[in-house]
Design a protein around this motif. Structure first.
Motif, PDB file in Angstrom:
ATOM      1  N   THR A  71      -0.704   4.846  -6.360  1.00  0.00           N
ATOM      2  CA  THR A  71      -0.306   3.741  -7.231  1.00  0.00           C
ATOM      3  C   THR A  71      -1.158   2.518  -6.919  1.00  0.00           C
ATOM      4  OG1 THR A  71       1.330   2.907  -5.666  1.00  0.00           O
ATOM      5  CG2 THR A  71       2.096   4.560  -7.272  1.00  0.00           C
ATOM      6  N   ARG A  72      -1.114   1.549  -7.792  1.00  0.00           N
ATOM      7  CA  ARG A  72      -1.860   0.314  -7.582  1.00  0.00           C
ATOM      8  C   ARG A  72      -1.355  -0.407  -6.337  1.00  0.00           C
ATOM      9  NH1 ARG A  72      -6.692  -1.822  -8.891  1.00  0.00           N
ATOM     10  NH2 ARG A  72      -6.615  -3.937  -8.123  1.00  0.00           N
ATOM     11  N   GLU A  73      -0.047  -0.361  -6.097  1.00  0.00           N
ATOM     12  CA  GLU A  73       0.521  -1.009  -4.925  1.00  0.00           C
ATOM     13  C   GLU A  73      -0.014  -0.382  -3.643  1.00  0.00           C
ATOM     14  OE1 GLU A  73       2.588   0.189  -7.435  1.00  0.00           O
ATOM     15  OE2 GLU A  73       2.835  -1.757  -8.411  1.00  0.00           O
ATOM     16  N   GLU A  74      -0.075   0.956  -3.611  1.00  0.00           N
ATOM     17  CA  GLU A  74      -0.613   1.638  -2.436  1.00  0.00           C
ATOM     18  C   GLU A  74      -2.086   1.272  -2.218  1.00  0.00           C
ATOM     19  OE1 GLU A  74       1.933   5.785  -2.313  1.00  0.00           O
ATOM     20  OE2 GLU A  74       0.327   5.576  -3.797  1.00  0.00           O
ATOM     21  N   PHE A  75      -2.833   1.187  -3.304  1.00  0.00           N
ATOM     22  CA  PHE A  75      -4.240   0.804  -3.215  1.00  0.00           C
ATOM     23  C   PHE A  75      -4.382  -0.605  -2.660  1.00  0.00           C
ATOM     24  CE2 PHE A  75      -8.011  -1.196  -5.050  1.00  0.00           C
ATOM     25  CZ  PHE A  75      -9.009  -0.329  -4.602  1.00  0.00           C
ATOM     26  N   ASP A  76      -3.562  -1.531  -3.157  1.00  0.00           N
ATOM     27  CA  ASP A  76      -3.623  -2.918  -2.685  1.00  0.00           C
ATOM     28  C   ASP A  76      -3.271  -3.020  -1.206  1.00  0.00           C
ATOM     29  OD1 ASP A  76      -4.415  -3.787  -5.181  1.00  0.00           O
ATOM     30  OD2 ASP A  76      -2.389  -4.370  -5.809  1.00  0.00           O
ATOM     31  N   VAL A  77      -2.281  -2.253  -0.761  1.00  0.00           N
ATOM     32  CA  VAL A  77      -1.897  -2.258   0.653  1.00  0.00           C
ATOM     33  C   VAL A  77      -3.061  -1.757   1.508  1.00  0.00           C
ATOM     34  CG1 VAL A  77      -0.412  -1.126   2.371  1.00  0.00           C
ATOM     35  CG2 VAL A  77       0.587  -2.088   0.295  1.00  0.00           C
ATOM     36  N   GLN A  78      -3.686  -0.664   1.091  1.00  0.00           N
ATOM     37  CA  GLN A  78      -4.801  -0.109   1.858  1.00  0.00           C
ATOM     38  C   GLN A  78      -6.000  -1.064   1.862  1.00  0.00           C
ATOM     39  OE1 GLN A  78      -4.780   2.592   3.824  1.00  0.00           O
ATOM     40  NE2 GLN A  78      -2.610   2.690   3.316  1.00  0.00           N
ATOM     41  N   THR A  79      -6.242  -1.751   0.760  1.00  0.00           N
ATOM     42  CA  THR A  79      -7.332  -2.729   0.688  1.00  0.00           C
ATOM     43  C   THR A  79      -7.072  -3.870   1.661  1.00  0.00           C
ATOM     44  OG1 THR A  79      -7.707  -2.168  -1.631  1.00  0.00           O
ATOM     45  CG2 THR A  79      -8.620  -4.241  -0.872  1.00  0.00           C
ATOM     46  N   ASP A  80      -5.830  -4.320   1.707  1.00  0.00           N
ATOM     47  CA  ASP A  80      -5.460  -5.398   2.623  1.00  0.00           C
ATOM     48  C   ASP A  80      -5.617  -4.955   4.079  1.00  0.00           C
ATOM     49  OD1 ASP A  80      -4.518  -8.021   3.161  1.00  0.00           O
ATOM     50  OD2 ASP A  80      -2.513  -7.222   3.550  1.00  0.00           O
ATOM     51  N   LEU A  81      -5.167  -3.747   4.395  1.00  0.00           N
ATOM     52  CA  LEU A  81      -5.311  -3.228   5.761  1.00  0.00           C
ATOM     53  C   LEU A  81      -6.780  -3.115   6.155  1.00  0.00           C
ATOM     54  CD1 LEU A  81      -2.596  -0.406   5.827  1.00  0.00           C
ATOM     55  CD2 LEU A  81      -2.580  -2.531   7.129  1.00  0.00           C
ATOM     56  N   LEU A  82      -7.606  -2.653   5.244  1.00  0.00           N
ATOM     57  CA  LEU A  82      -9.035  -2.529   5.515  1.00  0.00           C
ATOM     58  C   LEU A  82      -9.670  -3.893   5.758  1.00  0.00           C
ATOM     59  CD1 LEU A  82     -11.588  -0.839   5.746  1.00  0.00           C
ATOM     60  CD2 LEU A  82     -11.824  -0.998   3.259  1.00  0.00           C
ATOM     61  N   ALA A  83      -9.296  -4.880   4.972  1.00  0.00           N
ATOM     62  CA  ALA A  83      -9.846  -6.228   5.144  1.00  0.00           C
ATOM     63  C   ALA A  83      -9.468  -6.781   6.519  1.00  0.00           C
ATOM     64  CB  ALA A  83      -9.351  -7.148   4.038  1.00  0.00           C
ATOM     65  N   ARG A  84      -8.220  -6.585   6.927  1.00  0.00           N
ATOM     66  CA  ARG A  84      -7.794  -7.061   8.251  1.00  0.00           C
ATOM     67  C   ARG A  84      -8.509  -6.306   9.367  1.00  0.00           C
ATOM     68  NH1 ARG A  84      -1.676  -6.703   8.517  1.00  0.00           N
ATOM     69  NH2 ARG A  84      -1.725  -5.715   6.496  1.00  0.00           N
ATOM     70  N   ALA A  85      -8.709  -5.010   9.190  1.00  0.00           N
ATOM     71  CA  ALA A  85      -9.418  -4.225  10.205  1.00  0.00           C
ATOM     72  C   ALA A  85     -10.866  -4.694  10.322  1.00  0.00           C
ATOM     73  CB  ALA A  85      -9.360  -2.734   9.855  1.00  0.00           C
ATOM     74  N   LEU A  86     -11.509  -4.981   9.203  1.00  0.00           N
ATOM     75  CA  LEU A  86     -12.889  -5.475   9.242  1.00  0.00           C
ATOM     76  C   LEU A  86     -12.978  -6.829   9.931  1.00  0.00           C
ATOM     77  CD1 LEU A  86     -14.194  -4.406   5.710  1.00  0.00           C
ATOM     78  CD2 LEU A  86     -14.828  -3.445   7.934  1.00  0.00           C
ATOM     79  N   GLU A  87     -12.006  -7.698   9.692  1.00  0.00           N
ATOM     80  CA  GLU A  87     -11.983  -8.991  10.380  1.00  0.00           C
ATOM     81  C   GLU A  87     -11.854  -8.792  11.888  1.00  0.00           C
ATOM     82  OE1 GLU A  87      -8.801 -11.295   8.713  1.00  0.00           O
ATOM     83  OE2 GLU A  87      -9.770 -11.461   6.751  1.00  0.00           O
TER      84      GLU A  87
END
Length: 82
Positions: A46-62
């Motif tokens: 779902t779009r919500e799952e995609f947004d959550v994973q995108t957010d997690l990836l951004a935090r991991a990259l930081e």
């Protein structure tokens, strides 16, 4: 005289009734079922799952960038002491 909105409402109702009594309704149901089955096999998210994973990836990259900077600073300190 029938009001234009009433005429459109009647026309829409008549067309819906007509289509529900034709093979078009069966075809529509079959196509929807086929599409639902195909999408289920595609392992979509779902779009919500995609947004959550995108957010997690951004935090991991930081965090990775911060750790890289810390390692670089420690390496520079080590080079100075040698």
């Amino acid at each position: 005289m029938i009001a234009p909105n009433q005429w459109f409402d009647d026309f829409q109702k008549n067309m819906s009734d007509l289509l529900s009594k034709t093979p078009a309704a069966d075809i529509e149901r079959n196509v929807k079922a086929l599409m639902a089955q195909t999408f289920a096999r595609m392992d979509l998210i779902t779009r919500e799952e995609f947004d959550v994973q995108t957010d997690l990836l951004a935090r991991a990259l930081e965090r990775v960038e911060a750790l890289e900077a810390r390692v670089q600073a420690l390496e520079q300190q080590l080079d100075k002491t040698e």
